[in-house]
Design an enzyme around this catalytic site. Structure first.
Site, short mmCIF file in Angstrom:
data_model
loop_
_atom_site.label_atom_id
_atom_site.label_comp_id
_atom_site.label_asym_id
_atom_site.label_seq_id
_atom_site.Cartn_x
_atom_site.Cartn_y
_atom_site.Cartn_z
N SER A 17 38.59 28.82 59.76
CA SER A 17 38.51 27.28 59.68
C SER A 17 39.07 27.15 58.22
O SER A 17 38.19 27.94 57.37
CB SER A 17 37.19 26.83 59.94
OG SER A 17 37.26 25.36 59.41
N LYS A 62 42.46 26.92 62.48
CA LYS A 62 41.79 25.79 62.53
C LYS A 62 41.96 24.98 61.05
O LYS A 62 41.66 25.71 60.16
CB LYS A 62 40.34 25.62 62.83
CG LYS A 62 39.67 24.19 62.41
CD LYS A 62 38.32 24.40 63.30
CE LYS A 62 37.22 23.96 62.36
NZ LYS A 62 35.94 24.11 62.86
N LYS A 115 41.59 21.69 58.71
CA LYS A 115 41.04 20.12 58.74
C LYS A 115 42.08 19.06 58.33
O LYS A 115 42.98 19.21 57.42
CB LYS A 115 39.99 20.17 57.45
CG LYS A 115 39.00 21.38 57.44
CD LYS A 115 38.14 20.73 58.64
CE LYS A 115 36.55 21.75 58.77
NZ LYS A 115 35.74 21.39 59.50
N ASP A 149 40.44 19.82 62.97
CA ASP A 149 39.23 19.20 63.02
C ASP A 149 39.24 18.19 61.90
O ASP A 149 39.51 18.29 60.84
CB ASP A 149 38.32 20.39 62.57
CG ASP A 149 36.69 19.88 62.50
OD1 ASP A 149 36.76 19.03 62.90
OD2 ASP A 149 35.97 20.77 62.12
N GLU A 200 39.41 18.69 67.22
CA GLU A 200 37.91 18.58 67.07
C GLU A 200 37.26 17.49 66.31
O GLU A 200 37.76 16.95 65.40
CB GLU A 200 37.43 19.99 66.22
CG GLU A 200 36.08 20.22 66.19
CD GLU A 200 35.48 21.50 65.21
OE1 GLU A 200 36.67 22.42 65.06
OE2 GLU A 200 34.60 21.71 64.88
N ASP A 203 32.05 18.35 68.32
CA ASP A 203 31.21 19.02 67.38
C ASP A 203 30.08 18.34 66.99
O ASP A 203 28.96 18.40 67.59
CB ASP A 203 32.04 19.56 66.24
CG ASP A 203 31.21 20.35 65.17
OD1 ASP A 203 29.90 20.49 65.05
OD2 ASP A 203 31.85 20.62 63.95
N LYS A 205 27.07 24.94 67.83
CA LYS A 205 26.25 25.51 66.42
C LYS A 205 25.00 25.67 66.86
O LYS A 205 24.28 24.64 66.99
CB LYS A 205 26.66 24.77 65.22
CG LYS A 205 28.17 24.61 64.87
CD LYS A 205 28.35 23.62 63.68
CE LYS A 205 29.79 23.60 63.20
NZ LYS A 205 30.02 22.44 62.23
N GLY A 265 30.78 27.16 62.97
CA GLY A 265 30.28 27.84 61.54
C GLY A 265 29.89 26.88 60.61
O GLY A 265 30.39 25.58 60.59
O1 OSB Z 1 33.04 20.98 61.11
O2 OSB Z 1 33.13 23.00 61.80
C1 OSB Z 1 33.00 21.90 61.08
C2 OSB Z 1 32.23 23.81 57.64
C3 OSB Z 1 31.15 23.00 57.22
C4 OSB Z 1 30.96 21.76 58.04
C5 OSB Z 1 31.51 21.62 59.08
C6 OSB Z 1 32.56 22.40 59.72
C7 OSB Z 1 32.65 23.37 58.75
C8 OSB Z 1 33.89 24.43 59.26
C9 OSB Z 1 33.81 25.86 58.77
O3 OSB Z 1 34.90 24.08 59.90
C10 OSB Z 1 33.13 26.76 59.45
C11 OSB Z 1 32.83 28.13 58.83
O4 OSB Z 1 33.86 28.79 58.18
O5 OSB Z 1 31.88 28.49 58.56
MG MG Z 2 33.89 20.62 63.24
#
Ligand code: OSB
Ligand code: MG
Length: 372
Positions: free
Chosen positions: A138, A164, A166, A191, A216, A241, A265, A293
């Protein structure tokens, strides 16, 4: 076998990530969290990691609310209890509403302790079947497009199997279109972390041009109604999520047609037992899941790896290698990604050894709890 919880320790931790991580809700680089130790009467120790952030922008929990829940409610419910199976922890905590991340931190420690006591790996204790898991990455919002392309190329070269990115209003359709020009074939998803509403439906429909694996959490963090309306007009699968806190949430979202994939999660759903129940339900319904994550340090990462060894974790998850986040992680060995895979450990419990020197270095506070 029955184990007794004789002692619990909370450590408040502070670690700095190599790079800041930016999403539609902001940027973070310092990671504050807690490590939980749960001891049994034989001297075995189970480890857990809390995933709530400093501020309540992802869900409502924070480091301080988790600490309050653990000290004043959850640890007193667990201390001295006799446990035959970690599934019982959920019932012990049932008088406490919500606060899933606080519950998960300690429940995960009990799972590790249970597996160690039974001399099996956590993956085996959960019913995991994979010897290695596929890994995606991500990538946070970057300063400019070239930097994003460079980052993606770097992680593809390292072997990561799914990218992924953002997105947020003002950095979405155009970025994805240009990314698809550069990387036409890469397994790609986006996401939004709840940055849109149904008023953006015309914009969201343009996502269908990019053959994304999924989008997402496009809409509100607490919504499953509008996502169903959106999914009817979108070819791109929606993956929830933030909206999923329990098996019941997953069931309702799937029945309503709000989601075609679920990001599981452990922290958000209150622990490994509930994560496994969601996994099992989704498998029965033919809905694929993957493991999200929370920028975890090594202990939380280890729990994610064990969970991902279950068979319905179909898409590569966000559990990247330690070096992607940390100069020095808190477990030995660190989590390494080879050709896009992490090997699931077979040693008892989480299968990684907590690095006590590193842990000591990053500890800012420590509270031991014993039965009076
Ligand atoms: O939305 O999945 C998410 C990180 C912090 C809060 C929310 C998210 C994320 C990530 C990173 O997308 C996931 C990671 O690398 O641990
Ligand atoms: Mg997410």
């Amino acid at each position: 076998m029955i184990l007794q919880i004789t002692e619990v320790k909370i450590r408040k931790m502070k670690m700095r990530m190599k790079e800041p991580f930016s999403t539609s809700f902001g940027t973070m680089q310092d990671k504050h969290f807690m490590l939980l130790e749960v001891h049994d009467e034989m001297g075995n120790i189970g480890w857990g990691e809390s995933v709530a952030f400093d501020a309540p922008w992802y869900t409502e929990e924070t480091v301080e609310t988790s600490l309050h829940m653990l000290r004043d409610f959850l640890i007193p419910l667990l201390l001295g209890e006799k446990i035959e199976h970690p599934d019982q922890v959920g019932s012990l905590f049932s008088p406490i509403r919500g606060n899933n991340m606080a519950k998960a931190a300690i429940e995960c420690a009990v799972w590790d302790l249970y597996a160690k006591r039974n001399r099996i790996s956590l993956a085996e204790a959960l019913g995991g079947q994979r010897q290695r898991i596929e890994v995606g990455i991500s990538i946070g919002i970057q300063k400019d497009f070239n930097q994003l392309v460079e980052k993606i190329q770097h992680y593809l070269d390292e072997g990561y199997k799914r990218i992924k990115v953002k997105v947020k209003p003002g950095a979405d359709i155009d970025v994805l279109r240009r990314l698809r020009d550069v990387f036409p074939e890469v397994p790609l998803m986006a996401d939004a972390n709840s940055a849109y509403s149904l008023a953006d439906i015309d914009l969201l429909k343009q996502l269908d041009e990019f053959s994304l694996l999924m989008i997402e959490q496009p809409l509100a963090h607490d919504d499953i109604i509008d996502h169903a309306i959106l999914q009817k007009q979108l070819k791109t699968p929606i993956c929830l999520d933030e909206s999923i806190h329990s098996l019941e949430d997953a069931r309702k979202a799937i029945e309503l047609g709000s989601t075609k994939v679920i990001n599981v999660k452990i922290g958000r759903v209150g622990g490994l037992s509930e994560a496994k129940r969601i996994h099992d339900y989704c498998m029965e319904k033919g809905v694929p899941v993957w493991c999200g994550g929370m920028l975890e340090a090594g202990i939380g990462r280890a729990h994610n790896i064990a969970l991902t060894s279950l068979p319905n974790f179909i898409f590569p998850g966000d559990t990247a290698g330690s070096s992607r986040y940390w100069e020095k992680d808190i477990i030995e060995p660190e989590v390494v990604v080879e050709d896009g895979y992490i090997t699931v450990p077979t040693a008892p419990g989480i299968g990684f050894t907590p690095d006590l020197d590193a842990i000591e270095k990053f500890t800012t506070d420590l509270w031991p709890f014993r039965e009076e």
